[in-house]
Write a protein that holds these residues in place. Structure first.
Motif, mmCIF file in Angstrom:
data_model
loop_
_atom_site.group_PDB
_atom_site.id
_atom_site.type_symbol
_atom_site.label_atom_id
_atom_site.label_comp_id
_atom_site.label_asym_id
_atom_site.label_seq_id
_atom_site.Cartn_x
_atom_site.Cartn_y
_atom_site.Cartn_z
ATOM 1 N N SER A 815 9.619 15.089 2.190
ATOM 2 C CA SER A 815 8.365 14.910 2.914
ATOM 3 C C SER A 815 7.396 14.136 2.029
ATOM 4 O O SER A 815 7.211 14.455 0.853
ATOM 5 C CB SER A 815 7.771 16.269 3.276
ATOM 6 O OG SER A 815 6.546 16.105 3.949
ATOM 7 N N ARG A 816 6.755 13.120 2.603
ATOM 8 C CA ARG A 816 5.905 12.224 1.823
ATOM 9 C C ARG A 816 4.990 11.456 2.758
ATOM 10 O O ARG A 816 5.177 11.463 3.981
ATOM 11 C CB ARG A 816 6.776 11.243 1.033
ATOM 12 C CG ARG A 816 7.752 10.485 1.919
ATOM 13 C CD ARG A 816 8.459 9.367 1.188
ATOM 14 N NE ARG A 816 9.513 8.785 2.001
ATOM 15 C CZ ARG A 816 9.313 7.955 3.006
ATOM 16 N NH1 ARG A 816 8.080 7.603 3.321
ATOM 17 N NH2 ARG A 816 10.327 7.462 3.706
ATOM 18 N N PRO A 817 3.987 10.744 2.204
ATOM 19 C CA PRO A 817 3.180 9.852 3.042
ATOM 20 C C PRO A 817 4.024 8.697 3.571
ATOM 21 O O PRO A 817 5.076 8.374 3.013
ATOM 22 C CB PRO A 817 2.092 9.345 2.078
ATOM 23 C CG PRO A 817 2.067 10.325 0.967
ATOM 24 C CD PRO A 817 3.459 10.840 0.827
ATOM 25 N N MET A 818 3.550 8.072 4.633
ATOM 26 C CA MET A 818 4.242 6.918 5.175
ATOM 27 C C MET A 818 4.178 5.769 4.172
ATOM 28 O O MET A 818 3.194 5.619 3.444
ATOM 29 C CB MET A 818 3.631 6.482 6.506
ATOM 30 C CG MET A 818 3.729 7.547 7.590
ATOM 31 S SD MET A 818 3.111 6.978 9.191
ATOM 32 C CE MET A 818 4.429 5.856 9.672
ATOM 33 N N GLN A 819 5.220 4.961 4.160
ATOM 34 C CA GLN A 819 5.287 3.842 3.226
ATOM 35 C C GLN A 819 4.128 2.873 3.477
ATOM 36 O O GLN A 819 3.859 2.476 4.600
ATOM 37 C CB GLN A 819 6.616 3.121 3.394
ATOM 38 C CG GLN A 819 6.866 2.063 2.345
ATOM 39 C CD GLN A 819 8.227 1.431 2.492
ATOM 40 O OE1 GLN A 819 8.926 1.650 3.474
ATOM 41 N NE2 GLN A 819 8.631 0.648 1.514
ATOM 42 N N GLY A 820 3.420 2.506 2.406
ATOM 43 C CA GLY A 820 2.296 1.581 2.500
ATOM 44 C C GLY A 820 0.970 2.236 2.826
ATOM 45 O O GLY A 820 -0.067 1.569 2.835
ATOM 46 N N GLN A 821 0.967 3.557 3.065
ATOM 47 C CA GLN A 821 -0.257 4.242 3.477
ATOM 48 C C GLN A 821 -1.092 4.653 2.271
ATOM 49 O O GLN A 821 -0.603 5.274 1.332
ATOM 50 C CB GLN A 821 0.088 5.483 4.304
ATOM 51 C CG GLN A 821 -1.114 6.239 4.826
ATOM 52 C CD GLN A 821 -1.438 7.467 3.994
ATOM 53 O OE1 GLN A 821 -0.548 8.182 3.577
ATOM 54 N NE2 GLN A 821 -2.708 7.695 3.746
ATOM 55 N N SER A 822 -2.370 4.285 2.299
ATOM 56 C CA SER A 822 -3.315 4.696 1.259
ATOM 57 C C SER A 822 -4.133 5.883 1.754
ATOM 58 O O SER A 822 -4.535 5.908 2.918
ATOM 59 C CB SER A 822 -4.275 3.547 0.919
ATOM 60 O OG SER A 822 -3.575 2.437 0.417
ATOM 61 N N PRO A 823 -4.406 6.859 0.907
ATOM 62 C CA PRO A 823 -5.191 8.012 1.363
ATOM 63 C C PRO A 823 -6.666 7.686 1.594
ATOM 64 O O PRO A 823 -7.331 8.378 2.342
ATOM 65 C CB PRO A 823 -5.009 9.030 0.239
ATOM 66 C CG PRO A 823 -4.698 8.209 -0.966
ATOM 67 C CD PRO A 823 -3.922 7.027 -0.476
ATOM 68 N N TYR A 824 -7.167 6.641 0.935
ATOM 69 C CA TYR A 824 -8.564 6.266 1.170
ATOM 70 C C TYR A 824 -8.740 4.773 0.924
ATOM 71 O O TYR A 824 -7.978 4.132 0.172
ATOM 72 C CB TYR A 824 -9.521 7.071 0.276
ATOM 73 C CG TYR A 824 -9.367 6.815 -1.204
ATOM 74 C CD1 TYR A 824 -10.050 5.766 -1.835
ATOM 75 C CD2 TYR A 824 -8.539 7.616 -1.986
ATOM 76 C CE1 TYR A 824 -9.907 5.528 -3.187
ATOM 77 C CE2 TYR A 824 -8.393 7.391 -3.343
ATOM 78 C CZ TYR A 824 -9.075 6.343 -3.945
ATOM 79 O OH TYR A 824 -8.930 6.101 -5.281
ATOM 80 N N LEU A 825 -9.764 4.199 1.577
ATOM 81 C CA LEU A 825 -10.146 2.802 1.392
ATOM 82 C C LEU A 825 -11.663 2.721 1.408
ATOM 83 O O LEU A 825 -12.310 3.383 2.221
ATOM 84 C CB LEU A 825 -9.594 1.908 2.514
ATOM 85 C CG LEU A 825 -8.108 1.915 2.834
ATOM 86 C CD1 LEU A 825 -7.821 2.923 3.940
ATOM 87 C CD2 LEU A 825 -7.664 0.530 3.301
ATOM 88 N N ILE A 826 -12.228 1.911 0.533
ATOM 89 C CA ILE A 826 -13.679 1.702 0.502
ATOM 90 C C ILE A 826 -13.951 0.207 0.378
ATOM 91 O O ILE A 826 -13.429 -0.459 -0.519
ATOM 92 C CB ILE A 826 -14.352 2.457 -0.664
ATOM 93 C CG1 ILE A 826 -14.109 3.957 -0.566
ATOM 94 C CG2 ILE A 826 -15.848 2.160 -0.697
ATOM 95 C CD1 ILE A 826 -14.615 4.737 -1.764
ATOM 96 N N ASN A 827 -14.741 -0.312 1.282
ATOM 97 C CA ASN A 827 -15.244 -1.686 1.214
ATOM 98 C C ASN A 827 -16.761 -1.631 1.350
ATOM 99 O O ASN A 827 -17.269 -1.034 2.297
ATOM 100 C CB ASN A 827 -14.708 -2.531 2.372
ATOM 101 C CG ASN A 827 -13.322 -3.044 2.118
ATOM 102 O OD1 ASN A 827 -13.091 -3.802 1.192
ATOM 103 N ND2 ASN A 827 -12.376 -2.610 2.940
ATOM 104 N N THR A 828 -17.476 -2.239 0.433
ATOM 105 C CA THR A 828 -18.919 -2.246 0.579
ATOM 106 C C THR A 828 -19.487 -3.540 0.017
ATOM 107 O O THR A 828 -18.887 -4.173 -0.856
ATOM 108 C CB THR A 828 -19.556 -1.029 -0.141
ATOM 109 O OG1 THR A 828 -20.937 -0.956 0.186
ATOM 110 C CG2 THR A 828 -19.399 -1.137 -1.642
#
Length: 942
Positions: A815-828
C-alpha cells in the motif's frame, strides 16, 4: 527555508483578513454600488458609470460592483450598458470622507435592433477576464491568462501551467494534476485533440509550446457531458492567441544563462548542419545501403557486411569541447495581427507569429544509481550500478502560428487556426562508475539526438440562429513525430578491483538504435444549445452534441551492435577511444563490424476510434444552477504486433480492445450572494490503456538502466469524481476559493517492474483500487487594504492524500501513494505594479511535496526485505521577475529563477527491523545541482 514559508503564510493570512476592509481616500467622497438586470437580478459586468458633464467615470467589475472617488458636490450620475436603457440619477450629494451607496437596476431596451445578436468570443487573456470566466463557469475550473504569464516571465507552457492550483510538473514537461500523473489528464488545443509526443506513455510535452503563443490555459476539473470522459485529474485546454481588436506588430529578443552551464566546459557529440534549427540534416540517417530488416543476409554476406560497416552509418565518434554552447541562450519571437473590415458587417482577422530559441544546459557530477533491496546483514545499500554522470544538452526550437478569423455577420463566424512547433535536442552523457553485479568498473557514453514535431490545425464555426439557438462545430487534425536517429551507446570496462588496468571496449554493449514515432489524430464535433421559453421560474438550456476521433500511430525501431573479430595483430584496438576504433581501415569482417539485432517484436502499429454523443440540461432556479447530463462513448483500440523477432518474418496479429460506456455528471452551483457561491460536482470518468502500454515491444532506457515492456492484459480504469468548492469574489480582480475533492479508482494503471539478471524490467499493471482525496486553496488579493499600495498577492496550495490497494494475492506490492502524487503543492507570487513608472516586479515561490517517481516492491513477499519506493524530494524554488515599459513602444523584462539552487534529489528510504530495533536508511538514487537561471529581454510593439 522555514522562515520563508512562515513569512509567506503570514502575508497570506493578513491579506485574507483584509478582504473586507476599505481604505478611505482622504479629501474625497465615494460613490459605490452594484448594477443589476432588473428582470432577473443578475449582476452586469462592464456597465459604465459616469458623471454628467465631467470626464470622470468607471465600469462595473466581476460582481457588477463599482466604486468612484469624487470631490464633494452634487452630481447627476449616468449609468449605461449595451442593449439596456440608459438612466440618469440626479442630485446625488457627496461629502468628503463619506460613502454614498447607489445600487442601480437597468431595464433591457425595448427597441428592436433587427434581431441582431451580438456575438463575440469571450476574451480570457487578462486576469480580470479569467476570474470572470471561473466565476461564471458551470464547472469547477482553474486557469492562467497571458497577462499572468507576462508577470511570471515563464518561457513555455510547462512553466506556465504549474502556476495553476493543484498542478505540478514532471521532467520539466509533463503535468501532474491533483497528484495524478499525465496519464490521467487530457489535453486539447484550440478545441481539438492533440497527439502524444512520447513513445512510452500518453503525455503531451508542454515545453513544446512557447509562452509567446499562449492566450490562456484553463483546466476543467469536474466532468461534464460535452468533454471527453478520458480524464480524471484535469481536462487541459490550451488556447493560442487570437486576433487583437487593435492590430499591430510585436518583436521580442532575449538572452539567458545558467550558472552551471554558461562560460564553463561544455562537451558535445557530433553535430549536424541544421541542428541550430531543430532538424537533423541527414547526418545521423541510416544509409539506404543498409538492408531493411535483413539481419540473416547481413550476417552471412561478407562483402555486404564490409560495405554496411564502412558506409552505412556516420562513423564520426569524436566528442569535443564546444564553446559555442557556453554562450548565452537566445530567444526570438515576432507577432503580427490585424483586423480587416470587408463590409460593415464582415471582417477578417489575421494573426501570424513565429518564435525561435537556442539553449544549452549542463549537469555536472550527477550521482546516479540503481539500488536493490537493502543489505541488512552488512547494513549498507545493495547497488546494482553506481555512476557519476556529466550531461550536456543543446536544444533548438522553432515555431509558427497562423490564425484566421472570419465574421460573416454578428451571428456567424469561422476560425482557422494552425500551430506548428519543431524542436531538436542533442544530448551527450558521460558516465563512469561501478556495475557491481558484473564486477566491472565502467565508462559509458550516450549520444542521442531527438527531434520532435507537432502540428495542430482546426477549422471551427459558431452560428447564432436566433436569441435561443446556437450551433458550434469543429474539425481538427494533429500530427506528432518523435525521431531519434542513431542513438549511440559506448561501453568500456575493467575489473572493479584492478584500477591500474586499461579500459577495454565492450563491443556487444556498444550499440546504435534508430527510432521513429509518428501519430496522427483526426477529430470533429458538433454542439448545439437551445434556450427553452415559456417557463416562469426557470429558463432551461438544452445541450447536445456528437464527437468523433481517429488516432493512428506507427512505432518503428532498428537496433545494431558491434562484433570484434580479434586477432593478435589488432588486439590492442579494443583499448583505443571510439574515434580511433571506428575508422574505415578498422571496419569490416577482419576487424570491427556491425550486426543487425533488429527484432520485429520491438515495433508496433496501433489505431483508436472513438465515437461519442451527449445530452445535457442547464437549469437556473433563482440562486441555484443545475447542469447535468450523460455522455456515451464507444471506443475501439487496435494494436498490431509482430509475432516473430525475425526481421524477415512480417506476420502480425491484431489485438482489439473495445468498450462502450455511459458517463453521467452533475454540476451544481448556488449563489449565496453576488460575491459568494458554492459548487458541488459529480462525474464518472475512464482511463484507458495507451498504445505503448498494451504493446509487448520492449526498449532499453539508458536513464533508468532498464528495459521497458508493455502488458497486453491491461484493463480500463474507471473513476468516480466528487468536488465541493466555496468561492468568494470580494471585488474586481480578487478571488478566494477552497475546494475539497475525492476520487475513487477501480483498476488504476500503475508502473511496475520485476527483477532480472543484473537489473529490472519495467512494465504496467492494474492495481485493485485507489483513493485520492485533497483540498485546494486559491487566492488573488490586492494588498492596498493593509497599506501596501500597488502590491498584490497570488497564492494557491493543495494537500492531497492517496492510497493504492492491490489484490491480496499480489505479495510483491504494498500500500502506497499513487505514482507521481505529491502530498502538498504551494505556488505563490507577490507582485508590485507601479502605473506611474510602468513597472511590474514579481517574487514567486513554488514547492511540491515528495512524490513517488519509481515504485518499489517486496522481495519474495518479505516485508523486511524490499526495494524501497523512489521519492523525488521537495525543492524550494524562488524566482524574481520584472518588466518595465521604457516608452510607448519598448518594454524591458528579465528574471532570476531558482535563486536558492537546491539539489534535485531522488531518494530511497530503507526501513527494516534488527536487533537494535526499527531502522531507517536513506539512499541516494539520483542527485544533481540544476543551477540558477537568468534572463533579460526586450520587446518592441508597433
Amino acid at each position: 527555508m522555514r522562515t520563508l514559508n512562515l513569512r509567506i503564510t503570514l502575508l497570506f493570512l493578513i491579506s485574507v483578513a483584509g478582504f473586507s476592509s476599505f481604505a478611505q481616500q482622504g479629501g474625497k467622497g465615494i460613490i459605490k454600488g452594484i448594477v443589476k438586470d432588473k428582470s432577473n437580478a443578475e449582476t452586469l459586468v462592464g456597465a459604465t458609470i459616469s458623471i454628467k458633464g465631467l470626464p470622470v467615470g468607471t465600469s462595473t467589475g466581476i460582481n457588477g460592483d463599482y466604486q468612484l472617488a469624487v470631490v464633494p458636490g452634487t452630481y447627476t450620475i449616468v449609468v449605461s450598458f449595451i442593449s439596456y436603457e440608459k438612466i440618469e440619477i440626479e442630485k446625488v450629494k457627496v461629502a468628503a470622507g463619506k460613502i454614498v451607496e447607489l445600487n442601480v437596476d437597468l431595464e433591457e431596451s425595448s427597441k428592436k435592433l433587427d434581431a441582431v445578436v451580438v456575438s463575440r468570443r469571450r476574451k480570457m487573456n487578462t486576469e480580470m477576464s479569467m476570474i470572470t470566466s471561473i466565476k461564471s463557469s458551470q464547472l469547477v475550473t482553474s486557469g492562467v491568462s497571458s497577462q499572468q504569464i507576462a508577470k511570471t516571465q515563464d518561457r513555455d507552457a510547462s512553466e506556465v501551467v504549474r502556476r495553476i492550483p493543484g498542478i505540478s510538473i514532471i521532467d520539466d514537461r509533463f503535468i501532474v494534476v491533483r497528484g495524478l500523473s499525465q496519464r490521467y489528464n487530457n489535453v486539447w488545443m484550440n478545441g481539438a485533440a492533440v497527439p502524444s509526443s512520447e513513445a512510452d506513455s500518453r503525455a503531451f510535452s508542454f515545453d513544446m509550446i512557447p509562452s509567446s503563443q499562449l492566450d490562456n490555459i484553463t483546466i476543467v476539473k469536474s466532468p461534464a457531458p460535452e468533454y471527453p470522459a478520458d480524464f480524471s485529474g484535469g481536462f487541459v485546454q490550451i488556447n493560442t492567441k487570437d486576433v487583437a481588436e487593435n492590430g499591430g506588430l510585436e518583436i521580442s529578443y532575449g538572452l539567458g544563462l545558467n550558472d552551471q552551464t554558461q562560460f564553463k566546459e561544455f562537451r558535445m557529440a557530433p553535430k549536424g548542419k541544421l541542428d541550430f534549427l531543430g532538424f537533423d540534416d541527414g547526418t545521423r540517417k541510416l544509409s539506404s545501403i543498409v538492408p531493411y530488416r535483413m539481419s540473416n543476409e547481413l550476417s552471412s554476406n561478407g562483402a555486404q557486411i564490409n560495405a554496411v560497416s564502412k558506409k552505412g552509418f556516420n562513423n564520426d565518434w569524436a566528442t569535443s569541447d564546444d564553446k559555442s554552447f557556453s554562450r548565452p541562450d537566445q530567444r526570438f519571437s515576432g507577432m503580427w495581427n490585424r483586423k480587416f473590415s470587408i463590409t460593415s458587417s464582415r471582417s477578417l482577422g489575421v494573426n501570424v507569429a513565429a518564435n525561435y530559441s537556442n539553449s544549452s544546459k549542463a549537469i555536472h557530477n550527477m550521482e546516479n544509481a540503481l539500488i536493490g533491496s537493502y543489505d541488512i546483514v552488512n547494513d549498507r545499500p545493495n547497488y546494482f550500478f553506481k555512476y557519476v554522470d556529466n550531461q550536456f544538452n543543446a536544444e533548438s526550437k522553432f515555431g509558427a502560428m497562423l490564425n484566421l478569423s472570419y465574421a460573416a455577420n454578428e451571428k456567424n463566424s469561422i476560425q482557422f487556426r494552425n500551430l506548428i512547433n519543431q524542436s531538436g535536442k542533442n544530448r551527450l552523457t558521460e558516465r563512469e562508475g561501478d556495475q557491481f553485479n558484473s564486477g566491472y568498473h565502467q565508462k559509458k557514453e550516450e549520444y542521442i539526438y531527438s527531434s520532435r514535431l507537432t502540428y495542430n490545425g482546426q477549422l471551427a464555426g459558431s452560428h447564432n440562429f436566433d436569441e435561443k439557438g446556437k450551433l458550434t462545430w469543429s474539425a481538427g487534425y494533429s500530427y506528432s513525430n518523435k525521431n531519434q536517429p542513431d542513438r549511440r551507446t559506448i561501453s568500456y570496462d575493467r575489473n572493479i578491483n584492478s584500477s591500474n588496468d586499461p579500459f577495454e571496449m565492450d563491443f556487444n554493449d556498444t550499440k546504435r538504435r534508430f527510432t521513429d514515432l509518428s501519430e496522427h489524430v483526426m477529430s470533429g464535433g458538433v454542439n448545439y444549445e437551445y434556450k427553452l421559453s415559456g417557463w416562469d421560474l426557470i429558463k432551461p438550456t438544452l445541450k447536445a452534441g456528437v464527437y468523433g476521433e481517429y488516432k493512428k500511430r506507427d512505432y518503428d525501431t532498428r537496433s545494431f551492435y558491434y562484433i570484434f573479430n580479434e586477432t593478435p595483430a589488432n588486439a590492442s584496438l579494443k583499448y583505443q577511444p571510439a574515434s580511433d576504433i571506428f575508422t574505415s581501415q578498422n571496419l569490416g569482417t577482419n576487424g570491427v563490424y556491425i550486426y543487425d539485432e533488429t527484432r520485429n517484436t520491438d515495433n508496433y502499429k496501433a489505431s483508436n476510434t472513438l465515437g461519442a454523443g451527449y445530452v445535457g440540461i442547464n437549469l437556473p432556479i433563482n440562486k441555484l444552477n443545475l447542469y447535468g447530463g450523460v455522455r456515451y462513448e464507444q471506443n475501439q483500440m487496435t494494436v498490431t504486433k509482430y509475432l516473430s523477432m525475425d526481421p524477415t518474418d512480417f506476420s502480425t496479429k491484431d489485438s482489439k480492445y473495445s468498450s462502450t460506456d455511459f458517463f453521467p455528471s452533475l454540476n451544481a452551483s448556488y449563489n449565496i450572494s453576488d460575491k459568494q457561491l458554492l459548487r458541488l460536482a459529480y462525474g464518472a470518468t475512464v482511463n484507458r490503456p495507451e498504445f505503448r502500454e498494451l504493446s509487448t515491444s520492449s526498449y532499453y532506457d539508458f536513464d533508468i538502466f532498464s528495459f521497458v515492456i508493455g502488458n497486453d492484459k491491461l484493463k480500463n480504469a474507471y473513476i468516480q469524481n466528487v468536488d465541493f468548492r466555496y468561492e468568494v469574489y470580494p471585488k474586481s480582480g480578487e478571488m478566494f476559493s477552497v475546494a475539497l475533492f475525492y476520487k475513487n479508482f477501480k483498476n488504476p494503471i500503475e508502473s511496475t517492474y520485476y527483477e532480472n539478471a543484473g537489473g529490472y524490467t519495467y512494465s504496467f499493471t492494474n492495481a485493485k483500487s485507489a483513493n485520492n482525496v485533497g483540498v485546494e486553496v486559491d487566492a488573488k488579493k490586492n494588498l492596498d487594504a493593509i497599506g501596501l499600495a500597488n502590491f498584490s498577492l497570488s497564492l494557491n496550495a493543495a494537500y492531497i492524500y492517496s492510497r493504492v490497494q492491490f489484490d491480496g494475492n499480489n505479495s510483491l506490492e504494498h500500500s502506497r501513494p499513487m505514482q507521481g502524487q505529491s502530498p502538498y503543492l504551494i505556488n505563490t507570487g507577490l507582485f508590485y505594479q507601479n502605473e506611474r513608472y510602468k513597472l511590474n516586479v514579481g517574487l514567486l515561490y513554488n514547492v511540491i511535496g515528495e512524490r513517488i517517481v519509481g515504485v518499489g516492491r517486496k522481495v519474495n513477499g518479505n516485508s523486511n526485505i524490499s526495494v524501497p519506493d523512489i521519492y523525488e524530494q521537495p525543492r524550494n524554488l524562488v524566482d524574481v521577475t520584472f518588466n518595465v515599459k521604457l516608452s510607448r513602444y519598448i518594454t524591458l523584462n528579465g528574471a532570476a529563477k531558482n535563486i536558492l539552487n537546491e539539489d534535485v534529489l531522488l531518494q530511497q528510504t530503507a526501513k527494516f527491523s534488527s536487533a537494535k530495533g526499527e531502522q531507517t536508511r536513506n539512499q541516494v538514487k539520483q542527485k544533481y545541482t540544476p543551477g540558477r537561471s537568468y534572463s533579460l529581454g526586450i520587446s518592441v510593439k508597433f
